[in-house]
Design an enzyme around this catalytic site. Sequence first.
Site, PDB file in Angstrom:
ATOM      1  N   GLY A  16     -23.368 -73.635  14.776  1.00  0.00           N
ATOM      2  CA  GLY A  16     -23.951 -74.968  14.710  1.00  0.00           C
ATOM      3  C   GLY A  16     -24.388 -75.435  16.084  1.00  0.00           C
ATOM      4  O   GLY A  16     -25.478 -76.007  16.264  1.00  0.00           O
ATOM      5  N   GLY A 110     -17.608 -67.674  17.123  1.00  0.00           N
ATOM      6  CA  GLY A 110     -17.238 -66.667  16.135  1.00  0.00           C
ATOM      7  C   GLY A 110     -18.160 -65.463  16.108  1.00  0.00           C
ATOM      8  O   GLY A 110     -17.766 -64.383  15.655  1.00  0.00           O
ATOM      9  N   ASN A 114     -16.924 -61.636  14.856  1.00  0.00           N
ATOM     10  CA  ASN A 114     -17.005 -61.475  13.401  1.00  0.00           C
ATOM     11  C   ASN A 114     -17.688 -60.177  12.996  1.00  0.00           C
ATOM     12  O   ASN A 114     -18.221 -59.443  13.825  1.00  0.00           O
ATOM     13  CB  ASN A 114     -17.618 -62.715  12.734  1.00  0.00           C
ATOM     14  CG  ASN A 114     -19.078 -62.927  13.061  1.00  0.00           C
ATOM     15  OD1 ASN A 114     -19.832 -61.976  13.239  1.00  0.00           O
ATOM     16  ND2 ASN A 114     -19.482 -64.184  13.131  1.00  0.00           N
ATOM     17  N   GLY A 115     -17.637 -59.916  11.683  1.00  0.00           N
ATOM     18  CA  GLY A 115     -18.174 -58.674  11.143  1.00  0.00           C
ATOM     19  C   GLY A 115     -19.680 -58.690  10.985  1.00  0.00           C
ATOM     20  O   GLY A 115     -20.263 -57.708  10.506  1.00  0.00           O
ATOM     21  N   MET A 117     -21.544 -60.055   8.912  1.00  0.00           N
ATOM     22  CA  MET A 117     -22.101 -60.110   7.555  1.00  0.00           C
ATOM     23  C   MET A 117     -22.862 -61.406   7.356  1.00  0.00           C
ATOM     24  O   MET A 117     -22.309 -62.493   7.506  1.00  0.00           O
ATOM     25  CB  MET A 117     -20.997 -59.970   6.524  1.00  0.00           C
ATOM     26  CG  MET A 117     -20.653 -58.514   6.303  1.00  0.00           C
ATOM     27  SD  MET A 117     -19.234 -58.351   5.271  1.00  0.00           S
ATOM     28  CE  MET A 117     -18.034 -58.847   6.442  1.00  0.00           C
ATOM     29  N   VAL A 245     -13.009 -79.419  26.054  1.00  0.00           N
ATOM     30  CA  VAL A 245     -13.144 -80.869  25.870  1.00  0.00           C
ATOM     31  C   VAL A 245     -11.875 -81.379  25.203  1.00  0.00           C
ATOM     32  O   VAL A 245     -11.384 -80.792  24.232  1.00  0.00           O
ATOM     33  CB  VAL A 245     -14.380 -81.196  25.005  1.00  0.00           C
ATOM     34  CG1 VAL A 245     -14.467 -82.692  24.731  1.00  0.00           C
ATOM     35  CG2 VAL A 245     -15.643 -80.701  25.699  1.00  0.00           C
ATOM     36  N   GLU A 356     -15.721 -58.175  -0.064  1.00  0.00           N
ATOM     37  CA  GLU A 356     -16.328 -57.278   0.896  1.00  0.00           C
ATOM     38  C   GLU A 356     -15.476 -56.013   0.991  1.00  0.00           C
ATOM     39  O   GLU A 356     -14.248 -56.083   1.026  1.00  0.00           O
ATOM     40  CB  GLU A 356     -16.417 -58.027   2.227  1.00  0.00           C
ATOM     41  CG  GLU A 356     -16.105 -57.273   3.447  1.00  0.00           C
ATOM     42  CD  GLU A 356     -15.624 -58.203   4.579  1.00  0.00           C
ATOM     43  OE1 GLU A 356     -15.721 -59.439   4.464  1.00  0.00           O
ATOM     44  OE2 GLU A 356     -15.140 -57.663   5.568  1.00  0.00           O
ATOM     45  N   HIS A 442     -12.426 -67.694   7.553  1.00  0.00           N
ATOM     46  CA  HIS A 442     -13.537 -68.587   7.199  1.00  0.00           C
ATOM     47  C   HIS A 442     -13.085 -70.038   7.064  1.00  0.00           C
ATOM     48  O   HIS A 442     -13.215 -70.626   5.989  1.00  0.00           O
ATOM     49  CB  HIS A 442     -14.175 -68.158   5.874  1.00  0.00           C
ATOM     50  CG  HIS A 442     -14.762 -66.776   5.879  1.00  0.00           C
ATOM     51  ND1 HIS A 442     -15.117 -66.107   4.730  1.00  0.00           N
ATOM     52  CD2 HIS A 442     -15.079 -65.947   6.896  1.00  0.00           C
ATOM     53  CE1 HIS A 442     -15.616 -64.911   5.035  1.00  0.00           C
ATOM     54  NE2 HIS A 442     -15.594 -64.780   6.347  1.00  0.00           N
ATOM     55  N   GLY A 470     -19.177 -75.672  10.989  1.00  0.00           N
ATOM     56  CA  GLY A 470     -18.558 -75.346   9.706  1.00  0.00           C
ATOM     57  C   GLY A 470     -17.672 -76.446   9.142  1.00  0.00           C
ATOM     58  O   GLY A 470     -17.302 -76.390   7.965  1.00  0.00           O
ATOM     59  N   ASN A 480     -19.576 -65.043   2.965  1.00  0.00           N
ATOM     60  CA  ASN A 480     -19.316 -65.210   4.391  1.00  0.00           C
ATOM     61  C   ASN A 480     -20.192 -66.365   4.896  1.00  0.00           C
ATOM     62  O   ASN A 480     -21.372 -66.434   4.581  1.00  0.00           O
ATOM     63  CB  ASN A 480     -19.645 -63.915   5.118  1.00  0.00           C
ATOM     64  CG  ASN A 480     -19.128 -62.709   4.361  1.00  0.00           C
ATOM     65  OD1 ASN A 480     -19.625 -62.406   3.268  1.00  0.00           O
ATOM     66  ND2 ASN A 480     -18.143 -62.049   4.881  1.00  0.00           N
ATOM     67  N   PHE A 482     -21.483 -67.826   7.951  1.00  0.00           N
ATOM     68  CA  PHE A 482     -22.246 -68.276   9.110  1.00  0.00           C
ATOM     69  C   PHE A 482     -23.736 -68.505   8.859  1.00  0.00           C
ATOM     70  O   PHE A 482     -24.354 -69.323   9.535  1.00  0.00           O
ATOM     71  CB  PHE A 482     -21.967 -67.432  10.361  1.00  0.00           C
ATOM     72  CG  PHE A 482     -22.562 -66.050  10.436  1.00  0.00           C
ATOM     73  CD1 PHE A 482     -23.937 -65.840  10.427  1.00  0.00           C
ATOM     74  CD2 PHE A 482     -21.730 -64.943  10.596  1.00  0.00           C
ATOM     75  CE1 PHE A 482     -24.475 -64.565  10.541  1.00  0.00           C
ATOM     76  CE2 PHE A 482     -22.262 -63.660  10.713  1.00  0.00           C
ATOM     77  CZ  PHE A 482     -23.642 -63.473  10.678  1.00  0.00           C
TER      78      PHE A 482
HETATM   79  P1  FDA Z   1     -17.425 -71.321  15.865  1.00  0.00           P
HETATM   80  O1  FDA Z   1     -15.980 -71.174  15.563  1.00  0.00           O
HETATM   81  O2  FDA Z   1     -18.299 -70.132  15.759  1.00  0.00           O
HETATM   82  O3  FDA Z   1     -17.593 -71.884  17.351  1.00  0.00           O
HETATM   83  C1  FDA Z   1     -16.817 -72.919  17.880  1.00  0.00           C
HETATM   84  C2  FDA Z   1     -16.759 -72.761  19.380  1.00  0.00           C
HETATM   85  O4  FDA Z   1     -16.257 -73.958  19.954  1.00  0.00           O
HETATM   86  C3  FDA Z   1     -15.848 -71.648  19.864  1.00  0.00           C
HETATM   87  O5  FDA Z   1     -16.530 -70.855  20.805  1.00  0.00           O
HETATM   88  C4  FDA Z   1     -14.676 -72.381  20.496  1.00  0.00           C
HETATM   89  O6  FDA Z   1     -14.091 -71.682  21.581  1.00  0.00           O
HETATM   90  C5  FDA Z   1     -15.330 -73.657  20.958  1.00  0.00           C
HETATM   91  N1  FDA Z   1     -14.410 -74.794  21.065  1.00  0.00           N
HETATM   92  C6  FDA Z   1     -13.473 -75.188  20.173  1.00  0.00           C
HETATM   93  N2  FDA Z   1     -12.854 -76.300  20.597  1.00  0.00           N
HETATM   94  C7  FDA Z   1     -13.397 -76.617  21.787  1.00  0.00           C
HETATM   95  C8  FDA Z   1     -13.163 -77.663  22.731  1.00  0.00           C
HETATM   96  N3  FDA Z   1     -12.246 -78.609  22.512  1.00  0.00           N
HETATM   97  N4  FDA Z   1     -13.890 -77.677  23.877  1.00  0.00           N
HETATM   98  C9  FDA Z   1     -14.835 -76.724  24.117  1.00  0.00           C
HETATM   99  N5  FDA Z   1     -15.099 -75.718  23.256  1.00  0.00           N
HETATM  100  C10 FDA Z   1     -14.387 -75.670  22.101  1.00  0.00           C
HETATM  101  N6  FDA Z   1     -18.609 -65.104   8.937  1.00  0.00           N
HETATM  102  C11 FDA Z   1     -19.677 -64.504   8.373  1.00  0.00           C
HETATM  103  O7  FDA Z   1     -20.587 -65.184   7.899  1.00  0.00           O
HETATM  104  N7  FDA Z   1     -19.738 -63.134   8.311  1.00  0.00           N
HETATM  105  C12 FDA Z   1     -18.735 -62.341   8.803  1.00  0.00           C
HETATM  106  O8  FDA Z   1     -18.838 -61.120   8.756  1.00  0.00           O
HETATM  107  C13 FDA Z   1     -17.594 -62.972   9.383  1.00  0.00           C
HETATM  108  N8  FDA Z   1     -16.544 -62.228   9.847  1.00  0.00           N
HETATM  109  C14 FDA Z   1     -15.542 -62.843  10.582  1.00  0.00           C
HETATM  110  C15 FDA Z   1     -14.571 -62.081  11.222  1.00  0.00           C
HETATM  111  C16 FDA Z   1     -13.628 -62.688  12.044  1.00  0.00           C
HETATM  112  C17 FDA Z   1     -12.571 -61.855  12.730  1.00  0.00           C
HETATM  113  C18 FDA Z   1     -13.665 -64.096  12.235  1.00  0.00           C
HETATM  114  C19 FDA Z   1     -12.675 -64.806  13.124  1.00  0.00           C
HETATM  115  C20 FDA Z   1     -14.620 -64.859  11.583  1.00  0.00           C
HETATM  116  C21 FDA Z   1     -15.557 -64.242  10.760  1.00  0.00           C
HETATM  117  N9  FDA Z   1     -16.562 -64.992  10.132  1.00  0.00           N
HETATM  118  C22 FDA Z   1     -17.591 -64.363   9.491  1.00  0.00           C
HETATM  119  C23 FDA Z   1     -16.577 -66.467  10.208  1.00  0.00           C
HETATM  120  C24 FDA Z   1     -17.599 -67.008  11.208  1.00  0.00           C
HETATM  121  O9  FDA Z   1     -17.466 -66.371  12.449  1.00  0.00           O
HETATM  122  C25 FDA Z   1     -17.386 -68.521  11.342  1.00  0.00           C
HETATM  123  O10 FDA Z   1     -17.582 -69.106  10.057  1.00  0.00           O
HETATM  124  C26 FDA Z   1     -18.337 -69.169  12.326  1.00  0.00           C
HETATM  125  O11 FDA Z   1     -18.210 -68.610  13.604  1.00  0.00           O
HETATM  126  C27 FDA Z   1     -18.111 -70.672  12.408  1.00  0.00           C
HETATM  127  O12 FDA Z   1     -19.166 -71.237  13.138  1.00  0.00           O
HETATM  128  P2  FDA Z   1     -19.036 -72.663  13.787  1.00  0.00           P
HETATM  129  O13 FDA Z   1     -20.356 -73.030  14.351  1.00  0.00           O
HETATM  130  O14 FDA Z   1     -18.432 -73.592  12.797  1.00  0.00           O
HETATM  131  O15 FDA Z   1     -17.957 -72.541  14.968  1.00  0.00           O
END
Ligand code: FDA
Length: 503
Positions: A16, A110, A114-115, A117, A245, A356, A442, A470, A480, A482
């Site tokens: 996002g 993420g 992530n994978g 997908m 933050v 998956e 997720h 998310g 999945n 993203f």
């Molecule tokens: P996302 O979590 O990506 O990003 C948030 C960021 O904000 C992070 O970098 C974090 O460090 C930062 N942050 C948090 N708090 C903060 C603060 N207070 N100050 C500064 N920075 C801060 N999905 C999919 O569609 N296909 C797939 O194959 C997979 N596989 C998968 C494997 C694994 C191991 C994981 C952990 C996750 C997946 N996912 C996935 C899920 C996917 O990665 C996830 O849904 C998205 O990354 C979420 O995107 P967001 O934009 O919500 O936040």
Amino acid sequence: GGDAFVPAVVVGTGYGAAVCALRLAEAGVETLMLEMGRRWDGPGADGSVFCGMLRPDERSSWFKSRTEAPLSTFLWLDVVNRNIRPYAGVLDRVRFDGMSVYVGRGVGGGSLVNGGMAVTPRRSYFEEVLPQVDAGEMYERYFPRANAALRVNRIDKAWFEQTEWYKYARVSRTQAARAGLGTVFVPNVYDFGHMRREAAGEVPRSALATEVIYGNNHGKMSLDKTYLAAALRTGKVTIRPLHRVTTIERRRDGTYLLGAEETDAHGAPLGRREISCTHLFLGAGSLGTTELLLRARETGTLPDLPPEIGTGWGPNGNVMTARANHLWNPTGPHQSSIPALGIDDWDNPAAPVFAEIAPIPAGLETWASLYLAITKNPERGTFTYDKATDRLGLRWTRDQNAPAVRAAKSLFDRVNRANGTMYRYDLFGGGLRNFADDFCYHPLGGCVLGRATDLHGRVRGYRNLYVVDGSLIPGSIGVNPFVTITALAERNIERVIAQDVTV
Ligand code: FDA
């Protein structure tokens, strides 16, 4: 550090966040991104940016003294995890009472772990989950835009059918078919062309060298190579890594004042930074964004935030399970770490499941087939914030995952019956466990679209404050997530730039 002003701040650098930064910059808005994790662009002592999965080092984990891999045991032996030095590593496991949540840490969020997908949800379920969003517009404009910008690609089917690297997926497909279950190919952001060259020995291996949850050194088009690279190329975006933050307040003139803690990669404090902005976009993920808003509401720095902040959370029905294979049915020692097939039983009205077919990239024959099942679990959790301890909590009990386990079990019982096989009980930690229902990949919800925000992510009660990640999706999306997070961010930011942002 002094108080710096920028027109727009984006917290986080995940999906996002990356979409918003690029589109704001293209509209001419100077944008600052604050990310608690590090930048992953330079090689470590071993010449690689990321460490591998089989011999993880400090780069693997977010301030842990031992790695916390999801498949923690093999034949009940704790052979997978290792002691490490606490460090700003790329994968975090955030532990709540009834559920652990895996998240990525670093510039790219993420997308680094992530994978890859990249699945567009089926339209009927999208309409069920987000009925107030115009699905026609999403499927004609924003999903295609997200897929293109993310560089989503598909595996060559002829290659898939003959390569040793996907034998494990073909074996699972055959076993599913015996139970009358169909499979679908799953698109990915890993460059399948690169993967074929890996197989041919022409380029360094990543997917074919067991890399994934601790980062891919090659091949994966993570956000730092797509949206964030494009955002930086505009010259309008600055990314400050290792800035966490912690506080958000609104000043009398309507601007926002952010407090952030800067550290080095070993966690040593470098000081508190204060930054103010006109437009504030929260893209810290379901956990991060919800925590920031709950803290602001409960400590009184944004007292008018609505009661819906913190509600509507779910793990996208995630459950992992594994089956034992017969000795005459090996899955092969060579497994691509990037999944390519899913068992699609979402139309089963009794127990919709999209599972998956996951690799076990251990480098040896495991006699097991592994799955990440996405189910339609109607249970929802609520985040809490405790002022005294400054801690985010999650009200979610293990029995709330029972509907997800039931659905996964009904599918894999069928597969086992049709193949004369059993579950594996040795892969998910101590005891006898065939379903891993205590962690998820997720996390979705916490600041749900149309409840905590308006229909474009504007937080209720405050002008120029937005949720973009998310946390907008109410706990489930059936695939999945993203691509959906990205497409929804594309939709919302287009409206916000047109209506709220003047340069
Ligand atoms: P996302 O979590 O990506 O990003 C948030 C960021 O904000 C992070 O970098 C974090 O460090 C930062 N942050 C948090 N708090 C903060 C603060 N207070 N100050 C500064 N920075 C801060 N999905 C999919 O569609 N296909 C797939 O194959 C997979 N596989 C998968 C494997 C694994 C191991 C994981 C952990 C996750 C997946 N996912 C996935 C899920 C996917 O990665 C996830 O849904 C998205 O990354 C979420 O995107 P967001 O934009 O919500 O936040």
